[in-house]
Motif scaffolding. Structure first.
Motif, PDB file in Angstrom:
ATOM      1  N   VAL A  51       0.858  -1.178   0.000  1.00 32.33           N
ATOM      2  CA  VAL A  51       0.000   0.000   0.000  1.00 32.33           C
ATOM      3  C   VAL A  51       0.895   1.228   0.000  1.00 32.33           C
ATOM      4  CG1 VAL A  51      -1.807   1.272   1.212  1.00 32.33           C
ATOM      5  CG2 VAL A  51      -1.751  -1.241   1.329  1.00 32.33           C
ATOM      6  N   LEU A  52       0.714   2.074  -1.000  1.00 31.47           N
ATOM      7  CA  LEU A  52       1.470   3.315  -1.111  1.00 31.47           C
ATOM      8  C   LEU A  52       0.510   4.464  -0.814  1.00 31.47           C
ATOM      9  CD1 LEU A  52       3.445   2.462  -4.359  1.00 31.47           C
ATOM     10  CD2 LEU A  52       4.178   2.152  -1.983  1.00 31.47           C
ATOM     11  N   VAL A  53       0.750   5.120   0.307  1.00 35.42           N
ATOM     12  CA  VAL A  53      -0.126   6.199   0.764  1.00 35.42           C
ATOM     13  C   VAL A  53       0.551   7.536   0.508  1.00 35.42           C
ATOM     14  CG1 VAL A  53      -1.309   7.196   2.759  1.00 35.42           C
ATOM     15  CG2 VAL A  53      -1.054   4.706   2.581  1.00 35.42           C
ATOM     16  N   THR A  54      -0.183   8.450  -0.084  1.00 34.40           N
ATOM     17  CA  THR A  54       0.295   9.819  -0.226  1.00 34.40           C
ATOM     18  C   THR A  54      -0.732  10.747   0.403  1.00 34.40           C
ATOM     19  OG1 THR A  54      -0.686   9.961  -2.438  1.00 34.40           O
ATOM     20  CG2 THR A  54       1.664   9.420  -2.319  1.00 34.40           C
ATOM     21  N   VAL A  55      -0.298  11.947   0.697  1.00 34.17           N
ATOM     22  CA  VAL A  55      -1.189  12.938   1.301  1.00 34.17           C
ATOM     23  C   VAL A  55      -1.378  14.101   0.345  1.00 34.17           C
ATOM     24  CG1 VAL A  55       0.680  14.144   2.555  1.00 34.17           C
ATOM     25  CG2 VAL A  55      -1.694  14.304   3.357  1.00 34.17           C
ATOM     26  N   ASP A  56      -2.619  14.539   0.234  1.00 24.12           N
ATOM     27  CA  ASP A  56      -2.952  15.758  -0.502  1.00 24.12           C
ATOM     28  C   ASP A  56      -3.705  16.650   0.472  1.00 24.12           C
ATOM     29  OD1 ASP A  56      -3.721  17.799  -2.122  1.00 24.12           O
ATOM     30  OD2 ASP A  56      -4.749  16.544  -3.603  1.00 24.12           O
ATOM     31  N   PRO A  57      -2.983  17.509   1.198  1.00 21.77           N
ATOM     32  CA  PRO A  57      -3.620  18.306   2.243  1.00 21.77           C
ATOM     33  C   PRO A  57      -4.555  19.387   1.718  1.00 21.77           C
ATOM     34  CG  PRO A  57      -1.319  18.915   2.020  1.00 21.77           C
ATOM     35  CD  PRO A  57      -1.556  17.742   1.113  1.00 21.77           C
ATOM     36  N   ALA A  58      -4.550  19.649   0.433  1.00 18.12           N
ATOM     37  CA  ALA A  58      -5.429  20.681  -0.115  1.00 18.12           C
ATOM     38  C   ALA A  58      -6.899  20.328   0.082  1.00 18.12           C
ATOM     39  CB  ALA A  58      -5.143  20.893  -1.598  1.00 18.12           C
ATOM     40  N   ASN A  59      -7.213  19.061   0.131  1.00 21.19           N
ATOM     41  CA  ASN A  59      -8.600  18.630   0.289  1.00 21.19           C
ATOM     42  C   ASN A  59      -8.888  18.110   1.692  1.00 21.19           C
ATOM     43  OD1 ASN A  59      -9.302  19.163  -2.419  1.00 21.19           O
ATOM     44  ND2 ASN A  59      -8.184  17.332  -3.013  1.00 21.19           N
ATOM     45  N   LYS A  97      -4.654  10.208   1.071  1.00 27.48           N
ATOM     46  CA  LYS A  97      -5.323  10.660   2.278  1.00 27.48           C
ATOM     47  C   LYS A  97      -5.319  12.183   2.312  1.00 27.48           C
ATOM     48  CE  LYS A  97      -1.208  10.063   5.197  1.00 27.48           C
ATOM     49  NZ  LYS A  97      -0.993  11.307   5.926  1.00 27.48           N
ATOM     50  N   HIS A  98      -6.207  12.721   3.132  1.00 29.84           N
ATOM     51  CA  HIS A  98      -6.324  14.170   3.223  1.00 29.84           C
ATOM     52  C   HIS A  98      -6.164  14.651   4.655  1.00 29.84           C
ATOM     53  CE1 HIS A  98      -7.539  14.075  -0.935  1.00 29.84           C
ATOM     54  NE2 HIS A  98      -8.372  13.122  -0.611  1.00 29.84           N
ATOM     55  N   SER A  99      -5.879  13.730   5.546  1.00 31.84           N
ATOM     56  CA  SER A  99      -5.627  14.046   6.946  1.00 31.84           C
ATOM     57  C   SER A  99      -4.426  13.222   7.393  1.00 31.84           C
ATOM     58  CB  SER A  99      -6.875  13.753   7.791  1.00 31.84           C
ATOM     59  OG  SER A  99      -7.196  12.382   7.716  1.00 31.84           O
ATOM     60  N   VAL A 125       6.974   8.657   6.569  1.00 26.93           N
ATOM     61  CA  VAL A 125       7.199   9.978   7.153  1.00 26.93           C
ATOM     62  C   VAL A 125       5.837  10.608   7.416  1.00 26.93           C
ATOM     63  CG1 VAL A 125       8.217  12.246   6.742  1.00 26.93           C
ATOM     64  CG2 VAL A 125       9.344  10.224   5.793  1.00 26.93           C
ATOM     65  N   SER A 126       5.629  11.181   8.495  1.00 24.05           N
ATOM     66  CA  SER A 126       6.503  11.238   9.638  1.00 24.05           C
ATOM     67  C   SER A 126       6.039  10.268  10.713  1.00 24.05           C
ATOM     68  CB  SER A 126       6.601  12.670  10.169  1.00 24.05           C
ATOM     69  OG  SER A 126       5.549  13.012  11.012  1.00 24.05           O
ATOM     70  N   THR A 127       7.006   9.822  11.478  1.00 24.81           N
ATOM     71  CA  THR A 127       6.774   8.788  12.475  1.00 24.81           C
ATOM     72  C   THR A 127       5.625   9.148  13.413  1.00 24.81           C
ATOM     73  OG1 THR A 127       9.129   8.262  12.392  1.00 24.81           O
ATOM     74  CG2 THR A 127       7.897   7.425  14.280  1.00 24.81           C
ATOM     75  N   SER A 128       5.646  10.370  13.959  1.00 28.21           N
ATOM     76  CA  SER A 128       4.675  10.751  14.989  1.00 28.21           C
ATOM     77  C   SER A 128       3.363  11.272  14.431  1.00 28.21           C
ATOM     78  CB  SER A 128       5.278  11.815  15.912  1.00 28.21           C
ATOM     79  OG  SER A 128       5.450  13.040  15.207  1.00 28.21           O
ATOM     80  N   ILE A 129       3.274  11.444  13.129  1.00 30.29           N
ATOM     81  CA  ILE A 129       2.035  11.991  12.557  1.00 30.29           C
ATOM     82  C   ILE A 129       1.382  10.942  11.665  1.00 30.29           C
ATOM     83  CG2 ILE A 129       1.047  13.827  11.134  1.00 30.29           C
ATOM     84  CD1 ILE A 129       3.245  15.686  12.193  1.00 30.29           C
ATOM     85  N   GLY A 130       1.820  10.826  10.427  1.00 35.15           N
ATOM     86  CA  GLY A 130       1.179   9.895   9.496  1.00 35.15           C
ATOM     87  C   GLY A 130       1.297   8.440   9.892  1.00 35.15           C
ATOM     88  N   VAL A 131       2.494   8.024  10.326  1.00 33.79           N
ATOM     89  CA  VAL A 131       2.691   6.621  10.698  1.00 33.79           C
ATOM     90  C   VAL A 131       1.925   6.312  11.980  1.00 33.79           C
ATOM     91  CG1 VAL A 131       4.378   4.839  11.307  1.00 33.79           C
ATOM     92  CG2 VAL A 131       4.921   6.496   9.507  1.00 33.79           C
ATOM     93  N   GLU A 132       2.081   7.141  12.997  1.00 30.94           N
ATOM     94  CA  GLU A 132       1.410   6.870  14.272  1.00 30.94           C
ATOM     95  C   GLU A 132      -0.111   6.949  14.145  1.00 30.94           C
ATOM     96  OE1 GLU A 132       1.048   8.668  18.729  1.00 30.94           O
ATOM     97  OE2 GLU A 132       3.096   8.511  17.913  1.00 30.94           O
ATOM     98  N   SER A 133      -0.625   7.925  13.428  1.00 31.32           N
ATOM     99  CA  SER A 133      -2.085   8.030  13.250  1.00 31.32           C
ATOM    100  C   SER A 133      -2.637   6.799  12.542  1.00 31.32           C
ATOM    101  CB  SER A 133      -2.431   9.285  12.449  1.00 31.32           C
ATOM    102  OG  SER A 133      -2.095  10.437  13.170  1.00 31.32           O
ATOM    103  N   THR A 134      -1.949   6.363  11.519  1.00 29.32           N
ATOM    104  CA  THR A 134      -2.365   5.153  10.801  1.00 29.32           C
ATOM    105  C   THR A 134      -2.255   3.930  11.705  1.00 29.32           C
ATOM    106  OG1 THR A 134      -1.700   6.155   8.704  1.00 29.32           O
ATOM    107  CG2 THR A 134      -1.908   3.741   8.759  1.00 29.32           C
TER     108      THR A 134
END
Length: 189
Positions: A51-59, A97-99, A125-134
């Motif tokens: 699974v390759l996750v990317t973030v698009d914070p605009a939405n 993802k958008h969050s 990236v980042s360990t404490s945000i995207g990785v930890e939230s997931t």
């Protein structure tokens, strides 16, 4: 230390895209990308889901209902692309993802359930945000978790340390890329 991986384990790589890997991080991003690439190759050899996750914070959804809504970040299209080290193939599951977390308002859970996935190896990236939230959301959904500590990094050293030493050991196993691959290929951690 990784003791075992489920027969149906997926690799989930978080936000290894051009805009994110250019941010100032604690560990050299080249090593993180090398290790993530090694995991990617090992999971593909084993025929396991990637699974390759990317973030698009605009939405990003408006989750707050007060006047303190953070401003939206808009990345140009090329910044949303995965890094060259993380080259997708047609069988990969692609999630935008958008969050912070990859489970919120995406098709990730459905895609994993359709494939019978019961375990997840997480990196990115980042360990404490995207990785930890997931990871927290995956734990709440009953997945067995393994964290590739040398295939992730953060912008804040103390935040990364907290995730790796306090949070992740409570919900899964933390180990190196080499040991995870060894277990994946039938060896011992």
């Amino acid at each position: 230390m990784v003791t075992a991986l489920d027969k149906n384990t997926a690799l989930v790589l978080i936000d290894l895209q051009r805009a994110i890997v250019q941010m100032p991080v604690v560990d050299p991003i080249s090593g993180v990308l090398t290790n993530a690439g090694q995991l990617l190759a090992a999971f593909r050899r084993a025929g396991l889901p990637v699974v390759l996750v990317t973030v698009d914070p605009a939405n990003r959804p408006d989750l707050r209902n007060d006047a303190q809504r953070p401003s939206r970040t808009v990345f140009p299209p090329e910044a949303l692309a995965l890094t060259p080290e993380i080259e997708p193939v047609p069988d990969d599951i692609r999630i935008t993802k958008h969050s912070w977390g990859a489970f919120y308002d995406t098709g990730l859970e459905e895609a994993l359930r359709q494939r019978g996935v019961t375990g997840i190896v997480l990196a990115g990236v980042s360990t404490s945000i995207g990785v930890e939230s997931t990871a927290r959301a995956a734990n709440e959904r009953g997945y067995n978790l393994t964290f590739a500590q040398d295939a992730m990094t953060d912008m804040v050293a103390s935040a990364q340390e907290n995730s790796l030493r306090v949070i992740f050991p409570r919900i899964g196993e933390v180990d190196t890329t080499a040991n995870i691959i060894r277990v994946l290929e039938g060896g011992r951690g």
